[in-house]
Enzyme design. Structure first.
Site, PDB file in Angstrom:
ATOM      1  N   SER A   1      -4.239   4.071   2.414  1.00  0.00           N
ATOM      2  CA  SER A   1      -4.026   2.982   1.472  1.00  0.00           C
ATOM      3  C   SER A   1      -4.388   3.453   0.056  1.00  0.00           C
ATOM      4  CB  SER A   1      -4.813   1.738   1.896  1.00  0.00           C
ATOM      5  OG  SER A   1      -4.395   0.604   1.167  1.00  0.00           O
TER       6      SER A   1
ATOM      7  N   ASP B   1       4.857  -2.495   7.476  1.00  0.00           N
ATOM      8  CA  ASP B   1       3.680  -2.687   6.621  1.00  0.00           C
ATOM      9  C   ASP B   1       3.975  -3.764   5.576  1.00  0.00           C
ATOM     10  OD1 ASP B   1       1.536  -2.481   4.878  1.00  0.00           O
ATOM     11  OD2 ASP B   1       1.464  -0.287   4.946  1.00  0.00           O
TER      12      ASP B   1
ATOM     13  N   HIS C   1      -0.084  -2.268   8.208  1.00  0.00           N
ATOM     14  CA  HIS C   1      -0.738  -1.370   7.255  1.00  0.00           C
ATOM     15  C   HIS C   1      -1.695  -0.400   7.924  1.00  0.00           C
ATOM     16  CE1 HIS C   1      -1.912   0.101   3.424  1.00  0.00           C
ATOM     17  NE2 HIS C   1      -3.121  -0.388   3.451  1.00  0.00           N
TER      18      HIS C   1
END
Length: 517
Positions: A388, A463, A495
């Site tokens: 991320s 995602d 995600h």
């Protein structure tokens, strides 16, 4: 508070451009779009409704214009007549605490306004004192650190209750008379959480859990006792209960899970940030059966962004299973909590404002310098991995310092902040129109030609947080630039790859470092 009303959010997303997500499982794939407002584009509109249980009637608060704003931290008055909202403007540099009439939805008054040149981020609702419906506690970073403030319902600040260069991380409650309050904070150390008591009238804090480490606590309803779930680098978990001021009684104590296993050494310390003055905490998992005469490869595991702290005084100093697994395979793993990460105050975190990736990467390179100063580190075999925000930094480090990092694995990476969602993106970056240079500098697809080492990107195809588009535009840019990253997609994951497939994920990551680092 008495169950007479129910407050809820209603979201209108009709003005938001849908982002396509593909469900490939049916015989004929189905598009399932998500309404994902990207930085600088129209945002959804939110209103707050109140359902009246006795009549079945619903009214909506008259929150007015502009409709593009954030209605946060709903708080009921004890008598249920007023609903308080911390309203944050879209630019997220101003917070107005407002009162609304529950019966009619009518705006009553603004209690106070907080502003900051970078951003405000209220995360806790008003908490009213017991036996005093006219006073409440408010948690704010207005002086640069998260602290507690006492107000009355006219908006008058009575006093600041806590103060110092440390953060209140959790408000626990009051004693029944409302003369004392309890909270967790970093006063002892940024790496620790302790449980404290303070008088509402002011005074010194009293540490009720003085043992060094991480205390996760609950206060009994009568405020006479504390349930404490405790960890430290040497204590896996110990749960105790104690009357305040008395010796705790152990309820549960975890056994050392490492007994019978060969475990690596874990080192914790500080290095100096790129500003030449700020101490940064690190954790370093050493290779198993470490021999200082040998040379070892090192992997830097990075997150580096807000709302995350990876180095704490928990069990194994918060070192995870994968770090230990890699240490058993002969790697060292380093993590540095750079500027931009959590629980070190506003100035430490908001250094990233309008220049995401700059200070964090400079600090990670201080970690690299630290590694290179160690005689046992093979400086030609340094890797980096993150997910991320950490995926963004991983990719960025591989491109910016392509002479340093040999291998990288970037999961769910933000590639172009112009395509990230508005609330998070605009808080730290402002809008693309306001900050074109900042967005341009952090657009990694524009630097795809700088890739030299082995980089694998991993993305969940469904995602909804960092949409698949991010890594796809980077791949397209690499094709045009004739650079050659590797790529792995988890077709049914969002995600994060969770559940049984997480084992597959970490084996994929491990194999990549084993093959190329």
């Amino acid at each position: 508070p008495r169950g007479s009303y129910l407050a809820f959010y209603r979201m209108d997303q009709s003005m938001v451009t849908p982002t396509p997500i593909l469900d490939f499982q049916p015989h004929q794939a189905v598009a399932k779009p998500v309404y994902y407002p990207m930085a600088g584009t129209p945002s959804h509109h939110v209103t707050v409704g109140i359902y009246h249980a006795a009549t079945g009637r619903t009214i909506y608060l008259q929150t007015g214009e502009p409709q593009e704003k954030y209605l946060t931290n709903l708080s009921w008055s004890p008598d249920e007549k007023t609903l308080y909202i911390a309203e944050v403007n879209r630019a997220q540099n101003e917070c107005q605490v407002k009162a609304y009439d529950v019966a009619t939805g009518r705006y009553l008054r603004t209690l106070f306004t907080e502003k900051h040149e970078r951003y405000v981020e209220p995360q806790h609702p008003l908490v009213f004192l017991p036996r005093n419906d006219d006073q409440f506690v408010w948690l704010s970073r207005r002086d640069g650190w998260n602290h507690l403030y006492l107000y009355d319902t006219s908006g008058r600040l009575i006093r600041q209750l806590t103060k110092g260069e440390w953060e209140v991380t959790n408000f626990a409650g009051f004693n029944p008379k409302g003369t004392e309050l309890f909270f967790e904070s970093t006063e002892a150390s940024p790496l620790e959480r302790h449980f404290y008591r303070i008088s509402i009238k002011g005074g010194k804090t009293t540490d009720l859990t003085p043992e060094s480490g991480m205390h996760r606590t609950m206060l009994s309803p009568d405020a006479s006792s504390i349930l404490d779930i405790f960890q430290s680098p040497t204590v896996p978990r110990r749960t105790t209960v104690a009357q305040i001021g008395r010796k705790p009684e152990v309820l549960l104590e975890a056994k050392n899970p490492d007994v019978g296993y060969a475990m690596p050494e874990i080192r914790v310390g500080t290095i100096t940030a790129a500003d030449g003055k700020t101490p940064l905490y690190y954790k370093l998992t050493m290779p198993l059966h470490f021999d200082p005469a040998k040379k070892y490869p090192v992997i830097i595991y990075v997150y580096g962004g807000p709302h995350a702290q990876l180095v704490t005084k928990t069990w194994h100093s918060s070192v995870g299973g994968w770090d230990i697994y890699m240490a058993q395979k002969g790697y060292a793993v380093l993590t540095v909590d750079s500027r931009g990460s959590a629980n070190r105050g506003a100035a430490f975190e908001d250094i990233i404002h309008r220049q995401v990736g700059k200070a964090e990467m400079a600090d990670q390179m201080c970690g690299v310098d630290f590694l290179k100063s160690q005689s046992w580190v093979d400086a030609d075999r340094i890797g980096v991995h993150g997910w991320s925000y950490g995926g963004f930094l991983t990719t960025n480090l591989m491109l910016t310092h392509n002479d340093v990092f040999k291998v990288g694995v970037a999961g769910g990476p933000v590639i172009d902040w112009n395509r990230y969602e508005i609330m998070y993106g605009e808080r730290y970056f402002d809008t693309p129109e306001e900050n074109p240079d900042g967005y341009d500098a952090a657009n990694l697809s524009k630097r795809a030609g700088d890739l030299k080492g082995r980089l694998m990107l991993i993305h969940g195809a469904v995602d909804p947080v960092v949409v698949w588009q991010h890594s796809l535009i980077f791949l397209e840019a690499c094709v045009k630039a004739r650079t050659y990253p590797d790529y792995y997609v988890y077709p049914s994951h969002e995600h994060n790859v969770i559940g049984p497939d997480r084992v597959h994920l970490y084996e994929t990551i491990t194999r990549y470092f084993t093959d190329h680092l």
